[in-house]
Design a protein around this motif. Sequence first.
Motif, PDB file in Angstrom:
ATOM      1  N   MET A  88      19.465  40.132  -1.527  1.00  0.00           N
ATOM      2  CA  MET A  88      20.552  39.167  -1.630  1.00  0.00           C
ATOM      3  C   MET A  88      21.902  39.803  -1.320  1.00  0.00           C
ATOM      4  O   MET A  88      22.780  39.172  -0.730  1.00  0.00           O
ATOM      5  CB  MET A  88      20.558  38.532  -3.023  1.00  0.00           C
ATOM      6  CG  MET A  88      19.290  37.753  -3.337  1.00  0.00           C
ATOM      7  SD  MET A  88      19.003  36.405  -2.167  1.00  0.00           S
ATOM      8  CE  MET A  88      17.232  36.484  -1.981  1.00  0.00           C
ATOM      9  N   THR A  89      22.077  41.055  -1.724  1.00  0.00           N
ATOM     10  CA  THR A  89      23.287  41.786  -1.354  1.00  0.00           C
ATOM     11  C   THR A  89      23.228  42.233   0.098  1.00  0.00           C
ATOM     12  O   THR A  89      24.206  42.120   0.844  1.00  0.00           O
ATOM     13  CB  THR A  89      23.477  43.009  -2.267  1.00  0.00           C
ATOM     14  OG1 THR A  89      23.744  42.568  -3.607  1.00  0.00           O
ATOM     15  CG2 THR A  89      24.641  43.878  -1.800  1.00  0.00           C
ATOM     16  N   ILE A  90      22.059  42.701   0.519  1.00  0.00           N
ATOM     17  CA  ILE A  90      21.920  43.260   1.872  1.00  0.00           C
ATOM     18  C   ILE A  90      22.224  42.228   2.945  1.00  0.00           C
ATOM     19  O   ILE A  90      22.998  42.489   3.881  1.00  0.00           O
ATOM     20  CB  ILE A  90      20.501  43.837   2.055  1.00  0.00           C
ATOM     21  CG1 ILE A  90      20.358  45.139   1.263  1.00  0.00           C
ATOM     22  CG2 ILE A  90      20.182  44.069   3.536  1.00  0.00           C
ATOM     23  CD1 ILE A  90      18.945  45.653   1.177  1.00  0.00           C
ATOM     24  N   HIS A  91      21.610  41.049   2.840  1.00  0.00           N
ATOM     25  CA  HIS A  91      21.813  40.093   3.938  1.00  0.00           C
ATOM     26  C   HIS A  91      23.233  39.536   3.951  1.00  0.00           C
ATOM     27  O   HIS A  91      23.767  39.207   5.010  1.00  0.00           O
ATOM     28  CB  HIS A  91      20.755  38.988   3.932  1.00  0.00           C
ATOM     29  CG  HIS A  91      20.887  37.964   2.865  1.00  0.00           C
ATOM     30  ND1 HIS A  91      21.882  37.023   2.825  1.00  0.00           N
ATOM     31  CD2 HIS A  91      20.110  37.696   1.786  1.00  0.00           C
ATOM     32  CE1 HIS A  91      21.723  36.230   1.779  1.00  0.00           C
ATOM     33  NE2 HIS A  91      20.666  36.628   1.128  1.00  0.00           N
ATOM     34  N   LEU A  92      23.878  39.461   2.790  1.00  0.00           N
ATOM     35  CA  LEU A  92      25.255  38.966   2.763  1.00  0.00           C
ATOM     36  C   LEU A  92      26.198  39.979   3.415  1.00  0.00           C
ATOM     37  O   LEU A  92      27.060  39.606   4.234  1.00  0.00           O
ATOM     38  CB  LEU A  92      25.675  38.684   1.315  1.00  0.00           C
ATOM     39  CG  LEU A  92      26.938  37.852   1.112  1.00  0.00           C
ATOM     40  CD1 LEU A  92      26.867  37.115  -0.223  1.00  0.00           C
ATOM     41  CD2 LEU A  92      28.207  38.689   1.152  1.00  0.00           C
ATOM     42  N   ILE A  93      26.037  41.265   3.072  1.00  0.00           N
ATOM     43  CA  ILE A  93      26.878  42.292   3.683  1.00  0.00           C
ATOM     44  C   ILE A  93      26.600  42.388   5.179  1.00  0.00           C
ATOM     45  O   ILE A  93      27.523  42.530   6.000  1.00  0.00           O
ATOM     46  CB  ILE A  93      26.639  43.659   3.020  1.00  0.00           C
ATOM     47  CG1 ILE A  93      27.003  43.610   1.534  1.00  0.00           C
ATOM     48  CG2 ILE A  93      27.452  44.750   3.724  1.00  0.00           C
ATOM     49  CD1 ILE A  93      28.442  43.360   1.232  1.00  0.00           C
ATOM     50  N   GLY A  94      25.335  42.307   5.557  1.00  0.00           N
ATOM     51  CA  GLY A  94      24.991  42.364   6.970  1.00  0.00           C
ATOM     52  C   GLY A  94      25.624  41.241   7.766  1.00  0.00           C
ATOM     53  O   GLY A  94      26.137  41.447   8.874  1.00  0.00           O
TER      54      GLY A  94
END
Length: 394
Positions: A88-94
């Motif tokens: 959930m953090t990874i795809h938002l930052i990406g």
Amino acid sequence: MFPELTDRQHRIVALAEELSSRFADRADRYDREGGFPFANLADLRDSGYLRLVVPQRYGGEGADLFEMTLAQERLARGCGATAMAVDMTIHLIGRLAETPSWTEPMVAMICRAVVEEGALINSAATEADLGSPSRGGAPATRAVPSEGGWRISGRKLFVSMAPALRWFLVSATLPPDAETPQGSIGSFLVEAGSPGIRLEDSWSDSLSLRSSASYDLALDDVFVPAERLVERTPIGAPPRPGAPTQMAWFALTLSAVYLGIGQAACDTVCAYARERTPTALGRPIATLPNIQHRIGVMQTALSAARSVLHQTARAWVARPAERSAMTAQIAMAKYLCTNAACDATDQALRIAGGFALTRALPLERYFRDARAGLTHPPNDDAALELIGKHALGM
């Protein structure tokens, strides 16, 4: 297994594999307890895994979409709940790294906190009556103007990592004004611990991913400063220019997670079949043609899904000018990966028989966890409709 990868990509895979091995030793205990795996989160922070996706200008490694699909699949083989939650953090930052839609100070604040402190962020968008935000509709959560900012009240569901989050990205309906006579939908950066926030554990006894801590978030007149309204879209407006990027990062990294769960089930049942030697048979069940056939079906589907996933993620990275035309391919990868995982975990139960229903093997956990993949957008019906329209040239 991936001879075509660069040295950097091999290093990312090796990091994910090392963490996956640690997580696998804890996964059953966390699943039984239904709590959040804080030890796994500490490992993600200390190892630098959380920094992978952050752009280099903020101190991260700037991992691209293909690299993160590689990492997330490997991580999920150890603990699907942890891999899904951190995604959930990874795809938002990406998504923000590729298509910045927030002000630079807000992006910098989030990214530097991820790098320096291991901070986590997740969207809080789903509501009981709204259903999946991907289907459209305005949230019942409301934001009203207040001196210096906004006050938000409402309730959100399925907020993964809730106890460990630094920020909640909360969607809320804003009242009409001169520029948006129909009203608008805003995304607010709400800090954990703000007065009026309450977390409720509605998840720890769920069917799937029990240790992802996908709690309910209640907001009661929570004040948010004006600058924390990071996105705003008029109700009824067409999708934002960054919508394909959001779909790609969300769907492909999560597809990798569920593919990893399916592969873990296949690997586990292969090991079981090589060791299981019933006295009536006198040799391992791995020697039986019907067992070989079932495992062949499992591995073929998983390998085919992986090929489509990797092809799609590689194309996204290599051909940015064509990204707006890749939605059908992204939907196909998501459909294939999640369904291959569900089918593989089902076959694993059939191969292992009664032992698969017990905690003696992790197969029942893989079976349960894989089912969550079907709930993420695009759901099967939406994915197949999109693929069909593309094939028809519509």
